[in-house]
Design a protein around this motif. Sequence first.
Motif, PDB file in Angstrom:
ATOM      1  N   VAL A  40       0.827  -1.253  -0.170  1.00 49.88           N
ATOM      2  CA  VAL A  40       0.000  -0.192  -0.127  1.00 49.88           C
ATOM      3  C   VAL A  40       0.826   1.162   0.093  1.00 49.88           C
ATOM      4  O   VAL A  40       0.446   2.369  -0.924  1.00 49.88           O
ATOM      5  CB  VAL A  40      -0.954  -0.114   1.073  1.00 49.88           C
ATOM      6  N   SER A  41       1.941   1.183   0.804  1.00 50.74           N
ATOM      7  CA  SER A  41       2.970   2.396   0.796  1.00 50.74           C
ATOM      8  C   SER A  41       4.130   2.181   0.092  1.00 50.74           C
ATOM      9  O   SER A  41       5.075   3.129  -0.058  1.00 50.74           O
ATOM     10  CB  SER A  41       3.079   2.642   2.226  1.00 50.74           C
ATOM     11  N   ASN A  42       4.145   1.467  -0.701  1.00 49.40           N
ATOM     12  CA  ASN A  42       5.123   1.132  -1.949  1.00 49.40           C
ATOM     13  C   ASN A  42       6.527   0.933  -0.934  1.00 49.40           C
ATOM     14  O   ASN A  42       7.572   1.691  -1.151  1.00 49.40           O
ATOM     15  CB  ASN A  42       5.451   2.053  -2.909  1.00 49.40           C
ATOM     16  N   SER A  43       6.715   0.233  -0.007  1.00 48.61           N
ATOM     17  CA  SER A  43       7.769   0.205   0.756  1.00 48.61           C
ATOM     18  C   SER A  43       8.076  -1.238   1.457  1.00 48.61           C
ATOM     19  O   SER A  43       7.221  -2.187   1.403  1.00 48.61           O
ATOM     20  CB  SER A  43       7.593   1.327   2.016  1.00 48.61           C
ATOM     21  N   ALA A  44       9.278  -1.380   2.046  1.00 50.38           N
ATOM     22  CA  ALA A  44       9.685  -2.447   2.487  1.00 50.38           C
ATOM     23  C   ALA A  44      10.399  -2.046   4.005  1.00 50.38           C
ATOM     24  O   ALA A  44      11.181  -1.296   3.843  1.00 50.38           O
ATOM     25  CB  ALA A  44      10.406  -3.490   1.722  1.00 50.38           C
ATOM     26  N   GLU A  45      10.364  -3.052   4.958  1.00 50.98           N
ATOM     27  CA  GLU A  45      11.341  -3.059   6.295  1.00 50.98           C
ATOM     28  C   GLU A  45      12.110  -4.139   6.113  1.00 50.98           C
ATOM     29  O   GLU A  45      11.700  -5.387   5.990  1.00 50.98           O
ATOM     30  CB  GLU A  45      10.489  -2.636   7.406  1.00 50.98           C
ATOM     31  N   ILE A  46      13.383  -3.900   6.438  1.00 51.39           N
ATOM     32  CA  ILE A  46      14.210  -5.199   6.548  1.00 51.39           C
ATOM     33  C   ILE A  46      14.866  -4.918   7.852  1.00 51.39           C
ATOM     34  O   ILE A  46      15.688  -4.049   8.195  1.00 51.39           O
ATOM     35  CB  ILE A  46      15.403  -5.012   5.532  1.00 51.39           C
ATOM     36  N   THR A  47      14.666  -5.961   8.820  1.00 47.30           N
ATOM     37  CA  THR A  47      14.948  -5.949  10.111  1.00 47.30           C
ATOM     38  C   THR A  47      15.855  -7.040  10.558  1.00 47.30           C
ATOM     39  O   THR A  47      15.667  -8.120  10.259  1.00 47.30           O
ATOM     40  CB  THR A  47      13.892  -5.619  11.159  1.00 47.30           C
ATOM     41  N   THR A  48      16.934  -6.813  11.438  1.00 47.71           N
ATOM     42  CA  THR A  48      17.722  -7.875  12.070  1.00 47.71           C
ATOM     43  C   THR A  48      17.877  -7.350  13.348  1.00 47.71           C
ATOM     44  O   THR A  48      18.228  -6.267  13.835  1.00 47.71           O
ATOM     45  CB  THR A  48      19.016  -7.756  11.325  1.00 47.71           C
ATOM     46  N   ILE A  49      17.575  -8.352  14.364  1.00 49.04           N
ATOM     47  CA  ILE A  49      17.790  -8.222  15.807  1.00 49.04           C
ATOM     48  C   ILE A  49      18.734  -9.374  16.297  1.00 49.04           C
ATOM     49  O   ILE A  49      18.500 -10.302  16.244  1.00 49.04           O
ATOM     50  CB  ILE A  49      16.362  -8.142  16.621  1.00 49.04           C
ATOM     51  N   SER A  50      19.718  -8.824  17.040  1.00 53.59           N
ATOM     52  CA  SER A  50      20.665  -9.613  17.722  1.00 53.59           C
ATOM     53  C   SER A  50      21.123  -9.475  18.903  1.00 53.59           C
ATOM     54  O   SER A  50      21.048  -7.931  19.411  1.00 53.59           O
ATOM     55  CB  SER A  50      21.853  -9.845  16.515  1.00 53.59           C
ATOM     56  N   CYS A  51      22.084 -10.060  19.424  1.00 55.35           N
ATOM     57  CA  CYS A  51      22.657  -9.710  20.659  1.00 55.35           C
ATOM     58  C   CYS A  51      24.182  -9.603  20.488  1.00 55.35           C
ATOM     59  O   CYS A  51      24.638 -10.790  19.925  1.00 55.35           O
ATOM     60  CB  CYS A  51      22.084 -10.340  21.771  1.00 55.35           C
ATOM     61  N   ASP A  52      24.963  -8.595  21.043  1.00 58.14           N
ATOM     62  CA  ASP A  52      26.551  -8.709  20.989  1.00 58.14           C
ATOM     63  C   ASP A  52      27.047  -7.738  21.873  1.00 58.14           C
ATOM     64  O   ASP A  52      26.573  -6.636  22.218  1.00 58.14           O
ATOM     65  CB  ASP A  52      26.815  -8.307  19.528  1.00 58.14           C
ATOM     66  N   GLU A  53      28.092  -8.153  22.617  1.00 56.92           N
ATOM     67  CA  GLU A  53      28.605  -7.596  23.795  1.00 56.92           C
ATOM     68  C   GLU A  53      27.875  -7.056  24.693  1.00 56.92           C
ATOM     69  O   GLU A  53      27.835  -5.570  25.125  1.00 56.92           O
ATOM     70  CB  GLU A  53      29.876  -6.577  23.007  1.00 56.92           C
ATOM     71  N   ASN A  54      26.762  -7.762  25.083  1.00 58.65           N
ATOM     72  CA  ASN A  54      25.944  -7.202  26.197  1.00 58.65           C
ATOM     73  C   ASN A  54      24.975  -6.021  25.779  1.00 58.65           C
ATOM     74  O   ASN A  54      24.544  -5.314  26.461  1.00 58.65           O
ATOM     75  CB  ASN A  54      26.728  -6.743  27.715  1.00 58.65           C
ATOM     76  N   ARG A  55      24.672  -6.226  24.409  1.00 55.28           N
ATOM     77  CA  ARG A  55      23.755  -5.057  23.789  1.00 55.28           C
ATOM     78  C   ARG A  55      22.725  -5.840  23.132  1.00 55.28           C
ATOM     79  O   ARG A  55      23.037  -6.777  22.557  1.00 55.28           O
ATOM     80  CB  ARG A  55      24.547  -4.189  22.974  1.00 55.28           C
ATOM     81  N   LEU A  56      21.328  -5.351  23.120  1.00 46.90           N
ATOM     82  CA  LEU A  56      20.601  -5.561  21.903  1.00 46.90           C
ATOM     83  C   LEU A  56      20.650  -4.634  20.837  1.00 46.90           C
ATOM     84  O   LEU A  56      20.338  -3.510  21.141  1.00 46.90           O
ATOM     85  CB  LEU A  56      19.091  -5.725  22.612  1.00 46.90           C
ATOM     86  N   LYS A  57      20.907  -5.360  19.703  1.00 50.61           N
ATOM     87  CA  LYS A  57      21.189  -4.649  18.322  1.00 50.61           C
ATOM     88  C   LYS A  57      19.886  -4.883  17.364  1.00 50.61           C
ATOM     89  O   LYS A  57      19.563  -5.576  17.210  1.00 50.61           O
ATOM     90  CB  LYS A  57      22.601  -5.045  17.673  1.00 50.61           C
ATOM     91  N   PHE A  58      19.132  -3.510  17.089  1.00 46.74           N
ATOM     92  CA  PHE A  58      18.056  -3.421  16.337  1.00 46.74           C
ATOM     93  C   PHE A  58      18.712  -2.731  15.046  1.00 46.74           C
ATOM     94  O   PHE A  58      18.907  -1.315  15.238  1.00 46.74           O
ATOM     95  CB  PHE A  58      16.924  -2.697  17.245  1.00 46.74           C
ATOM     96  N   ARG A  59      18.619  -3.476  14.082  1.00 49.72           N
ATOM     97  CA  ARG A  59      19.182  -2.740  12.728  1.00 49.72           C
ATOM     98  C   ARG A  59      17.788  -2.761  11.579  1.00 49.72           C
ATOM     99  O   ARG A  59      17.214  -3.866  11.435  1.00 49.72           O
ATOM    100  CB  ARG A  59      20.314  -3.435  11.810  1.00 49.72           C
ATOM    101  N   ARG A  60      17.486  -1.558  11.264  1.00 49.42           N
ATOM    102  CA  ARG A  60      16.282  -1.770  10.369  1.00 49.42           C
ATOM    103  C   ARG A  60      16.578  -0.849   9.292  1.00 49.42           C
ATOM    104  O   ARG A  60      16.821   0.621   9.299  1.00 49.42           O
ATOM    105  CB  ARG A  60      15.010  -1.054  10.938  1.00 49.42           C
ATOM    106  N   SER A  61      16.161  -1.269   8.025  1.00 55.00           N
ATOM    107  CA  SER A  61      16.336  -0.208   6.826  1.00 55.00           C
ATOM    108  C   SER A  61      14.983  -0.373   6.228  1.00 55.00           C
ATOM    109  O   SER A  61      13.917  -1.425   6.039  1.00 55.00           O
ATOM    110  CB  SER A  61      17.150  -0.972   5.654  1.00 55.00           C
ATOM    111  N   ARG A  62      14.198   0.897   5.827  1.00 59.24           N
ATOM    112  CA  ARG A  62      13.099   0.859   4.973  1.00 59.24           C
ATOM    113  C   ARG A  62      13.346   1.403   3.802  1.00 59.24           C
ATOM    114  O   ARG A  62      14.326   2.425   3.555  1.00 59.24           O
ATOM    115  CB  ARG A  62      12.242   1.880   6.004  1.00 59.24           C
ATOM    116  N   GLU A  63      12.777   0.697   2.952  1.00 57.55           N
ATOM    117  CA  GLU A  63      13.072   0.891   1.471  1.00 57.55           C
ATOM    118  C   GLU A  63      11.766   1.524   0.640  1.00 57.55           C
ATOM    119  O   GLU A  63      10.679   0.936   1.100  1.00 57.55           O
ATOM    120  CB  GLU A  63      13.433  -0.031   0.786  1.00 57.55           C
ATOM    121  N   PHE A  64      11.873   2.625  -0.121  1.00 55.35           N
ATOM    122  CA  PHE A  64      10.628   3.026  -0.558  1.00 55.35           C
ATOM    123  C   PHE A  64      10.911   3.036  -1.932  1.00 55.35           C
ATOM    124  O   PHE A  64      11.776   3.302  -2.655  1.00 55.35           O
ATOM    125  CB  PHE A  64      10.461   4.706  -0.232  1.00 55.35           C
TER     126      PHE A  64
END
Length: 148
Positions: free
Chosen positions: A79-103
């Motif tokens: 509907v919005s001509n977009s996509a989200e690419i998300t990766t969630i992981s843990c590293d060195e006592n951190r929660l890492k949230f990585r997201r790209s949104r493509e239009f």
Amino acid sequence: MTKVILAAVMSFSSLAMACPNLEGSFVYGGKTTIDIVQKQDEAGITTFEVTIDDHTCAVCKYDSVLRADGKTVRKDFPVSNSAEITTISCDENRLKFRRSREFYDETGRVVRTDDENFDYRINRNSDLVKEIIQDETPVYKSVHKRLN
């Protein structure tokens, strides 16, 4: 001998993905309370259920829980001509949230990409720290006081 090697590999891989204990209630945005419940699922993957004041799921745009499994998940929004690419992981006592949104334009060509990269950790005062990451370097952080 094979069992010992397998046990060592399993132990090392679980250490490599060790997630910080983020469970608790925190003040977010000055007045909102955010609650984090942390568990391990049947596969041993750390999951985070995040809710706000009225127990509304704060992460349900992505899923009912955040799975720190390191897998990249793509969700298309035609509907919005977009996509989200998300990766969630843990590293060195951190929660890492990585997201790209493509239009996309009407031909399906990417016309813009927005990246959101956050790390979450607990500081020495047991508060939740959210850091905005650019090129794997923290550029801004906010501290959210623990309520419990």
